[in-house]
Motif scaffolding. Structure first.
Motif, PDB file in Angstrom:
ATOM      1  N   GLY A   1      41.834  34.844  45.951  1.00 13.85           N
ATOM      2  CA  GLY A   1      40.792  35.511  45.155  1.00 13.85           C
ATOM      3  C   GLY A   1      40.854  35.183  43.681  1.00 13.85           C
ATOM      4  O   GLY A   1      39.837  35.183  42.990  1.00 13.85           O
ATOM      5  N   ASN A   2      42.050  34.930  43.165  1.00 10.99           N
ATOM      6  CA  ASN A   2      42.154  34.568  41.758  1.00 10.99           C
ATOM      7  C   ASN A   2      42.737  33.177  41.589  1.00 10.99           C
ATOM      8  O   ASN A   2      43.446  32.895  40.615  1.00 10.99           O
ATOM      9  CB  ASN A   2      42.993  35.608  41.007  1.00 10.99           C
ATOM     10  CG  ASN A   2      42.191  36.878  40.794  1.00 10.99           C
ATOM     11  OD1 ASN A   2      42.140  37.728  41.654  1.00 10.99           O
ATOM     12  ND2 ASN A   2      41.496  36.976  39.658  1.00 10.99           N
ATOM     13  N   ALA A   3      42.396  32.285  42.534  1.00  8.45           N
ATOM     14  CA  ALA A   3      42.944  30.927  42.506  1.00  8.45           C
ATOM     15  C   ALA A   3      42.519  30.176  41.241  1.00  8.45           C
ATOM     16  O   ALA A   3      43.295  29.392  40.694  1.00  8.45           O
ATOM     17  CB  ALA A   3      42.506  30.157  43.753  1.00  8.45           C
ATOM     18  N   THR A   4      41.287  30.425  40.759  1.00 10.82           N
ATOM     19  CA  THR A   4      40.821  29.716  39.566  1.00 10.82           C
ATOM     20  C   THR A   4      41.738  29.968  38.371  1.00 10.82           C
ATOM     21  O   THR A   4      42.190  29.023  37.714  1.00 10.82           O
ATOM     22  CB  THR A   4      39.389  30.167  39.196  1.00 10.82           C
ATOM     23  OG1 THR A   4      38.648  30.337  40.393  1.00 10.82           O
ATOM     24  CG2 THR A   4      38.723  29.189  38.278  1.00 10.82           C
ATOM     25  N   GLU A   5      42.018  31.243  38.108  1.00 15.01           N
ATOM     26  CA  GLU A   5      42.920  31.563  37.001  1.00 15.01           C
ATOM     27  C   GLU A   5      44.278  30.897  37.202  1.00 15.01           C
ATOM     28  O   GLU A   5      44.872  30.368  36.258  1.00 15.01           O
ATOM     29  CB  GLU A   5      43.174  33.085  36.903  1.00 15.01           C
ATOM     30  CG  GLU A   5      42.043  33.880  36.350  1.00 15.01           C
ATOM     31  CD  GLU A   5      41.148  34.400  37.459  1.00 15.01           C
ATOM     32  OE1 GLU A   5      41.053  33.713  38.506  1.00 15.01           O
ATOM     33  OE2 GLU A   5      40.535  35.457  37.285  1.00 15.01           O
ATOM     34  N   LEU A   6      44.759  30.961  38.459  1.00 12.54           N
ATOM     35  CA  LEU A   6      46.074  30.403  38.753  1.00 12.54           C
ATOM     36  C   LEU A   6      46.097  28.905  38.454  1.00 12.54           C
ATOM     37  O   LEU A   6      47.026  28.398  37.815  1.00 12.54           O
ATOM     38  CB  LEU A   6      46.397  30.666  40.230  1.00 12.54           C
ATOM     39  CG  LEU A   6      47.844  30.554  40.683  1.00 12.54           C
ATOM     40  CD1 LEU A   6      48.750  31.455  39.873  1.00 12.54           C
ATOM     41  CD2 LEU A   6      47.957  30.916  42.160  1.00 12.54           C
ATOM     42  N   ILE A   7      45.043  28.200  38.896  1.00 13.00           N
ATOM     43  CA  ILE A   7      45.008  26.743  38.693  1.00 13.00           C
ATOM     44  C   ILE A   7      44.935  26.405  37.197  1.00 13.00           C
ATOM     45  O   ILE A   7      45.703  25.571  36.704  1.00 13.00           O
ATOM     46  CB  ILE A   7      43.813  26.111  39.446  1.00 13.00           C
ATOM     47  CG1 ILE A   7      44.015  26.282  40.958  1.00 13.00           C
ATOM     48  CG2 ILE A   7      43.656  24.643  39.095  1.00 13.00           C
ATOM     49  CD1 ILE A   7      42.770  25.967  41.772  1.00 13.00           C
ATOM     50  N   ILE A   8      44.027  27.074  36.469  1.00 14.20           N
ATOM     51  CA  ILE A   8      43.924  26.799  35.027  1.00 14.20           C
ATOM     52  C   ILE A   8      45.265  27.029  34.349  1.00 14.20           C
ATOM     53  O   ILE A   8      45.736  26.216  33.541  1.00 14.20           O
ATOM     54  CB  ILE A   8      42.826  27.666  34.371  1.00 14.20           C
ATOM     55  CG1 ILE A   8      41.456  27.358  34.971  1.00 14.20           C
ATOM     56  CG2 ILE A   8      42.799  27.458  32.856  1.00 14.20           C
ATOM     57  CD1 ILE A   8      40.326  28.220  34.426  1.00 14.20           C
ATOM     58  N   ALA A   9      45.929  28.148  34.707  1.00 14.51           N
ATOM     59  CA  ALA A   9      47.194  28.490  34.056  1.00 14.51           C
ATOM     60  C   ALA A   9      48.273  27.465  34.386  1.00 14.51           C
ATOM     61  O   ALA A   9      49.048  27.051  33.505  1.00 14.51           O
ATOM     62  CB  ALA A   9      47.637  29.891  34.467  1.00 14.51           C
TER      63      ALA A   9
ATOM     64  N   ILE B   1      45.988  35.875  30.905  1.00 12.87           N
ATOM     65  CA  ILE B   1      46.401  36.922  31.860  1.00 12.87           C
ATOM     66  C   ILE B   1      45.943  38.289  31.324  1.00 12.87           C
ATOM     67  O   ILE B   1      45.294  39.058  32.029  1.00 12.87           O
ATOM     68  CB  ILE B   1      47.937  36.909  32.056  1.00 12.87           C
ATOM     69  CG1 ILE B   1      48.369  35.646  32.791  1.00 12.87           C
ATOM     70  CG2 ILE B   1      48.388  38.156  32.800  1.00 12.87           C
ATOM     71  CD1 ILE B   1      49.883  35.463  32.864  1.00 12.87           C
ATOM     72  N   THR B   2      46.297  38.563  30.064  1.00 13.92           N
ATOM     73  CA  THR B   2      45.867  39.823  29.446  1.00 13.92           C
ATOM     74  C   THR B   2      44.362  39.983  29.525  1.00 13.92           C
ATOM     75  O   THR B   2      43.845  41.025  29.927  1.00 13.92           O
ATOM     76  CB  THR B   2      46.268  39.837  27.959  1.00 13.92           C
ATOM     77  OG1 THR B   2      47.652  39.569  27.856  1.00 13.92           O
ATOM     78  CG2 THR B   2      45.946  41.166  27.318  1.00 13.92           C
ATOM     79  N   GLY B   3      43.664  38.899  29.131  1.00 10.47           N
ATOM     80  CA  GLY B   3      42.209  38.963  29.092  1.00 10.47           C
ATOM     81  C   GLY B   3      41.610  39.189  30.467  1.00 10.47           C
ATOM     82  O   GLY B   3      40.595  39.882  30.599  1.00 10.47           O
TER      83      GLY B   3
ATOM     84  N   VAL C   1      49.340  36.830  40.458  1.00  6.38           N
ATOM     85  CA  VAL C   1      49.218  35.623  39.629  1.00  6.38           C
ATOM     86  C   VAL C   1      50.331  35.568  38.576  1.00  6.38           C
ATOM     87  O   VAL C   1      50.987  34.530  38.406  1.00  6.38           O
ATOM     88  CB  VAL C   1      47.822  35.567  38.961  1.00  6.38           C
ATOM     89  CG1 VAL C   1      47.742  34.435  37.956  1.00  6.38           C
ATOM     90  CG2 VAL C   1      46.737  35.407  40.024  1.00  6.38           C
ATOM     91  N   THR C   2      50.563  36.692  37.879  1.00  5.79           N
ATOM     92  CA  THR C   2      51.553  36.686  36.801  1.00  5.79           C
ATOM     93  C   THR C   2      52.955  36.343  37.293  1.00  5.79           C
ATOM     94  O   THR C   2      53.582  35.415  36.770  1.00  5.79           O
ATOM     95  CB  THR C   2      51.533  38.032  36.050  1.00  5.79           C
ATOM     96  OG1 THR C   2      50.193  38.324  35.671  1.00  5.79           O
ATOM     97  CG2 THR C   2      52.412  38.000  34.817  1.00  5.79           C
ATOM     98  N   PRO C   3      53.499  37.047  38.313  1.00  4.53           N
ATOM     99  CA  PRO C   3      54.851  36.656  38.751  1.00  4.53           C
ATOM    100  C   PRO C   3      54.900  35.241  39.318  1.00  4.53           C
ATOM    101  O   PRO C   3      55.904  34.541  39.113  1.00  4.53           O
ATOM    102  CB  PRO C   3      55.207  37.705  39.810  1.00  4.53           C
ATOM    103  CG  PRO C   3      53.946  38.400  40.149  1.00  4.53           C
ATOM    104  CD  PRO C   3      53.044  38.270  38.975  1.00  4.53           C
ATOM    105  N   VAL C   4      53.841  34.789  40.009  1.00  7.55           N
ATOM    106  CA  VAL C   4      53.835  33.415  40.508  1.00  7.55           C
ATOM    107  C   VAL C   4      53.913  32.435  39.340  1.00  7.55           C
ATOM    108  O   VAL C   4      54.645  31.437  39.398  1.00  7.55           O
ATOM    109  CB  VAL C   4      52.576  33.147  41.376  1.00  7.55           C
ATOM    110  CG1 VAL C   4      52.356  31.656  41.578  1.00  7.55           C
ATOM    111  CG2 VAL C   4      52.707  33.840  42.727  1.00  7.55           C
TER     112      VAL C   4
END
Lengths: 377, 377, 377
Positions: free
Chosen positions: A74-82, A115-117, A311-314
């Protein structure tokens, strides 16, 4: 059906135009700001496509596995960008050039800020707009207090997890570098968060699934074959990675042009977070407009929880593998913004009802925090 | 009845073995760690015995006085261990030897840490284990929201009382020693807390007793005579004092062996707090297993409140008499841990229901705080 | 009717005695403390008179405009005292004399402290006394949870607005003067707060007025003509300004006599705040005594919200016009006191019921904060 399929094909039109355009602009060497804007726009339909493919796979896999797929992708986009940003930071840090080291630090700061945002953006902007848009059409809208309060509780867990490393940071202030013990604490707490996230999935998808999904919704028929859905998922994921590469490559050139005091912070908290969560924004507001406030609240709060507990711990674990130090010690400003967002969510979520003014209040809190980040010294 | 009595007699077997063993090990001069472990184990059945004797006295005295007895003697073990530690700190400080002065400071820090540990341990560990154990057997368990929210409110009062002295401490940071005004503030706030505690007893045991004890439970028949119960109470109290003397005497020798950065803090928050609250742990988990979640929540939250509003101010006043300075200004880490524990309790206590995952969440918060205290710089 | 009118005339007796007395004492040059006391006492019946005149105008204008009048003029006393103080601070700062500059800073600090004191005083002192007085007569009293929670939410918005500038202040500590960006942030956030306040009036007086005023109360007949009410309003406002001038003129001479460490803070938080809110105190306690707890809770919480979301941003904007810098960055002590007050209010407001002990708890929190401000280093 044919029309449904027809609509589905339209999903591919925007990426087929925007991705090549982004790459062409990049290769043509135009100004960073234009490339950054193109890449940012291109990410949005790709993220939408990933979401549709995940949904189609979930329909074939049944509600349990489907829920699991949504929870991890569900939040793969954020994960990939990060991850793209962290890996570029590792490359920059390895050159030994002080200017590159500063850029590397900026990218790590940008990841934390995004992440915060994402966390505060989902709570304040997505949910605020949903409540406002829905509230302009309906006097009051209802949602499940029980589901919302579980997400609030998980966000409180996330706050506990971020406060502890912050205290390490603060008590070590003045002396430069990373406080002793902080990497260990970040690692230990990240593992605890992942345990909490996985057990939460067991709880909501298995042992107490009736509580959170009281009516077994008539399952929609899948429109895509399993292999086609898998193919779209892999292709769109790869393209997100490619566009993220361009996005991250230009962000360093864009930030000084903003004229704010701490560009990485502002870019991450506001700009990158909105790009990464555009799909959630659209879906949640659409549901509110259709008076399905339960789904709006669910999308916004679950997305925040996923960022915080998954996402954050990963990313902390991935940063160890990449050799870039990403700890759970955020800026005090960021942590306070998260705490305040969760506090106002907790107060608003208690009564299971929303109206336009509750949406306005969330947006005003977002505006206040935005003003703070813009002028942050 | 005979079986009940028979069971009761078994209460005396463990103390009769463990107390002499502890004293023998101490006199034999074995390693501090072994003596400390023996004393720690010996305290547990003694605390249980004090609890039973208090209960028996309460049965003869009627519910009002019985409630009062429980409210004042319920955390007597922690109180005795802390007073023994403070009085040893006063003796050490009086020698004038710098090493002894450091040990004295360490003991005062240990007392504060054991207060913190008792408050958060009851909320997170005792209640978390109860919810988890009960939740593995029953899908959901219920408790009285009204009673739980009174305790949450009292814990918020306790937080107000601890935050104010903390601000004195922080605003004085850098300069050594005790900030001016802090002893006066600690004393004034301690008196206010005791007033709040006493009026709270008037409220829950007198003017609004029907609200908190809606059903006049059929009073159990006392099994012990009044004099026997009094005798057991005095004897077990005296023995707790004796064993506490041994425990505190060895703690100074044990702490450096732990290898953590701030041993007093970790010892107090985790180890001493678990020893001092072992009786509550056992009782609360047993009640959860029997599906009496109301009693579990009551034991855990009331015990935390007693520590915060009764034991802590009594220790501040006692420290004045003993000549050891104990103020209400705790470590920032400790105060933050208390605030976070109360926050998650407040969020979970709202719906009057528990399940295994809520227990897991409390335990994960305990684990995160434990990781923080272990690596605390 | 005649009796009602008779009573109304009595309203003018006290001001007719106290205002000339204050001016006479001032001109006679007696000690500042006596003049200060006389002015403080004289403000109270004037504030009451302004309230009655506003109410009479409201009766003629209908509920919508009446609500608007109350919402803008309800805390006019505090606003007038604060503007008089800020304008005197501007005059003092312009002299260039260092002693006058210190007095000017003291007055600005006093204004901030009186804002803090009004917010926490309404929540803790006014509501605490109301609950206690009502609770001594009635076992439990009820109020609307929905209305109370709206005010709690608005107070959380106010906290967000005060925390952000505080972070600017803290991160800039050490270096003297005003942190860069702070005036802009204060201005931006003040505008956001006023937008929130105005939209809140639209919400509670227009789009959702049935939710907050479910029964259209039979409108009381106006006792005064429109012109008479307007005349009384203007005259009493002018007299409040005059007396405030005397009050502020003597406060500089009074503060050193108090013997507390930070007299401006203590004076503002406790003394000026009580004078400015005396009318609310009387009305709220009277309503509680008459078992109209809904009105008591309404008066106390709405008054706090008005100070935070209307009076405070208006003062920030006014200070720009006057040339005295008033930012939203309060003392850490003040901000923490506001946060703790709102936290305990949020916990108590959840169940829609009050009793004497809840009143005691609010008063104990007020006492703890008072002790803190008295000894503040």
């Amino acid at each position: 059906m044919a029309r449904g399929l027809g609509r589905r094909w339209r999903l591919f039109v925007l990426p087929a135009i925007l991705v090549p355009l982004t790459l062409a602009l990049r290769l043509a060497g135009v100004a960073d700001l234009a490339v950054f804007a193109a890449a940012g726009v291109a990410v949005i339909p790709l993220a939408h496509l990933m979401g549709i493919a995940t949904e189609e796979l979930g329909k074939r896999a049944g509600p349990g596995i489907g829920g699991l797929l949504n929870a991890t992708l569900g939040n793969a986009t954020e994960l990939i960008i990060a991850i793209v940003a962290l890996s570029r930071a590792a490359t920059l840090a390895a050159t030994g050039d002080p200017a590159d080291a500063r850029s590397a630090d900026g990218l790590v700061e940008l990841v934390k800020a995004s992440i915060t945002g994402s966390i505060i953006g989902n709570i304040l902007l997505v949910l605020g707009l949903s409540m406002l848009v829905g509230g302009l059409r309906y006097k009051t809208q209802k949602f499940s207090v029980r589901a919302a309060e579980l997400q609030v509780t998980l966000l409180v867990l996330a706050i506990v997890a971020l406060v502890m490393p912050e205290l390490f940071q603060i008590s070590y202030e003045g002396a430069g570098g990373v406080p002793p013990g902080l990497p260990n604490v970040s690692l230990g707490i990240s593992v605890i968060l992942l345990v909490g996230y996985v057990l939460g999935l067991v709880f909501s998808l298995h042992t107490h699934k009736d509580v959170f999904n009281p009516v077994t919704q008539e399952q929609d028929k899948p429109l895509w074959s399993r292999n086609f859905a898998l193919g779209v998922l892999f292709a769109s994921t790869a393209l997100v990675g490619l566009v993220a590469e361009v996005l991250v490559g230009t962000v360093v050139g864009v930030t000084p042009a903003l004229g704010v005091l701490r560009p990485e912070l502002f870019m991450g908290v506001i700009v990158i977070a909105i790009i990464g969560n555009a799909a959630e924004h659209g879906a949640a507001i659409m549901m509110a407009w259709k008076n399905k406030m339960d789904l709006s609240v669910g999308i916004a709060t679950i997305s925040s929880v996923q960022i915080a507990l998954f996402v954050t711990p990963v990313l902390v674990l991935a940063s160890l593998a990449l050799g870039t130090p990403l700890t759970l010690a955020f800026e005090v400003f960021e942590l306070v913004a998260i705490i305040l967002s969760v506090a106002i969510l907790a107060v608003l979520a208690k009564d299971g009802e929303t109206n336009w003014y509750e949406g306005v209040l969330l947006l005003l809190v977002y505006a206040i925090i935005g003003v703070g980040f813009f002028f942050h010294p």
